[in-house]
Enzyme design. Structure first.
Site, short mmCIF file in Angstrom:
data_model
loop_
_atom_site.label_atom_id
_atom_site.label_comp_id
_atom_site.label_asym_id
_atom_site.label_seq_id
_atom_site.Cartn_x
_atom_site.Cartn_y
_atom_site.Cartn_z
N HIS A 183 8.38 23.04 1.01
CA HIS A 183 8.35 24.40 0.46
C HIS A 183 9.75 24.88 0.15
O HIS A 183 10.72 24.44 0.76
CB HIS A 183 7.66 25.37 1.43
CG HIS A 183 8.21 25.36 2.81
ND1 HIS A 183 7.89 24.40 3.73
CD2 HIS A 183 9.08 26.20 3.43
CE1 HIS A 183 8.52 24.65 4.87
NE2 HIS A 183 9.26 25.72 4.71
N GLY A 222 15.97 22.47 10.17
CA GLY A 222 15.18 23.55 10.77
C GLY A 222 13.82 23.76 10.14
O GLY A 222 13.25 24.85 10.22
N GLN A 223 13.27 22.70 9.53
CA GLN A 223 11.94 22.83 8.91
C GLN A 223 10.87 22.95 10.00
O GLN A 223 10.79 22.11 10.89
CB GLN A 223 11.65 21.60 8.03
CG GLN A 223 10.32 21.69 7.30
CD GLN A 223 10.06 20.47 6.41
OE1 GLN A 223 10.85 19.52 6.39
NE2 GLN A 223 8.95 20.50 5.69
N ASN A 267 14.42 24.25 3.79
CA ASN A 267 14.75 23.62 5.06
C ASN A 267 14.04 22.27 5.09
O ASN A 267 12.87 22.18 4.78
CB ASN A 267 14.27 24.49 6.22
CG ASN A 267 14.90 25.87 6.19
OD1 ASN A 267 16.07 26.02 5.86
ND2 ASN A 267 14.12 26.89 6.50
N ASP A 280 6.03 35.25 2.43
CA ASP A 280 6.24 34.73 3.79
C ASP A 280 5.73 35.77 4.79
O ASP A 280 6.00 36.97 4.66
CB ASP A 280 7.73 34.48 4.01
CG ASP A 280 8.00 33.63 5.25
OD1 ASP A 280 8.52 32.52 5.11
OD2 ASP A 280 7.69 34.11 6.37
N HIS A 323 11.93 28.49 -0.13
CA HIS A 323 11.99 29.92 0.15
C HIS A 323 12.76 30.61 -0.98
O HIS A 323 13.81 30.12 -1.40
CB HIS A 323 12.79 30.21 1.43
CG HIS A 323 12.21 29.66 2.69
ND1 HIS A 323 11.60 30.46 3.62
CD2 HIS A 323 12.17 28.41 3.21
CE1 HIS A 323 11.22 29.73 4.66
NE2 HIS A 323 11.56 28.48 4.44
P1 DGP Z 1 10.46 26.67 7.52
O1 DGP Z 1 11.23 26.99 8.75
O2 DGP Z 1 11.38 26.42 6.34
O3 DGP Z 1 9.48 25.55 7.74
O4 DGP Z 1 9.68 27.98 7.15
C1 DGP Z 1 8.32 28.19 7.34
C2 DGP Z 1 8.02 29.62 6.94
O5 DGP Z 1 6.62 29.76 6.89
C3 DGP Z 1 8.54 30.68 7.89
O6 DGP Z 1 9.48 31.51 7.20
C4 DGP Z 1 7.31 31.50 8.27
C5 DGP Z 1 6.28 31.08 7.26
N1 DGP Z 1 4.92 31.04 7.78
C6 DGP Z 1 4.50 30.43 8.91
N2 DGP Z 1 3.17 30.59 9.06
C7 DGP Z 1 2.75 31.30 7.97
C8 DGP Z 1 1.46 31.77 7.55
O7 DGP Z 1 0.43 31.56 8.18
N3 DGP Z 1 1.43 32.47 6.38
C9 DGP Z 1 2.55 32.71 5.62
N4 DGP Z 1 2.40 33.41 4.50
N5 DGP Z 1 3.77 32.27 6.00
C10 DGP Z 1 3.86 31.57 7.15
#
Ligand code: DGP
Length: 122
Positions: free
Chosen positions: A112, A105-106, A99, A41, A114
């Site tokens: 995905h 909070g998605q 999420n 992340d 985490h």
């Molecule tokens: P959510 O809130 O569950 O949709 O989490 C999305 C996650 O994605 C958040 O923890 C940050 C991560 N994220 C957003 N943009 C990028 C990206 O460009 N690259 C990576 N590796 N992670 C990202």
């Protein structure tokens, strides 16, 4: 299925994870097979923070569990297990979170999971 923030027929193929899957933007890869890709992340919320995404375009958990084949579901969760092992958090423990939708909070509308660990989580 009621009250989903994003209609399931409206998968947005410009979401950031779709772009990572197409190789349009880079990621720090942890594991990949024909079912899933996992990577770190970019905004880690723990010492170790990985994301696991299916290769196919599912919006959220409901979309995935209702539309994906048993083979895809099994392949995806095996990839989650491989990611947990490669992240080095199997022994001391981790948190697995997905999420989903507005109330969950998605932010990124490609399903995905985490994986958080590497330290004692609050
Ligand atoms: P959510 O809130 O569950 O949709 O989490 C999305 C996650 O994605 C958040 O923890 C940050 C991560 N994220 C957003 N943009 C990028 C990206 O460009 N690259 C990576 N590796 N992670 C990202």
């Amino acid at each position: 299925m009621k009250n989903l923030s994003v209609p399931l027929e409206n998968y947005n193929d410009q979401n950031i994870f779709a772009r990572i899957l197409r190789g349009e933007i880079p990621c720090k890869k942890i594991y990949e097979d024909s079912y899933a890709l996992s990577f770190y992340d970019v905004f880690p919320k723990a010492a170790a923070h990985a994301l696991v995404i299916p290769k196919k375009p599912y919006i959220c958990f409901n979309d995935f569990i209702n539309q994906a084949s048993d083979e895809e579901i099994s392949g995806f969760f095996k990839a989650v297990g491989k990611t947990i092992a490669l992240l080095g958090v199997s022994e001391r423990g981790f948190r697995m979170v997905s999420n989903s939708g507005e109330h969950g909070g998605q932010e990124v509308t490609h399903f995905h999971v985490h994986i958080l660990g590497g330290e004692k989580l609050s």
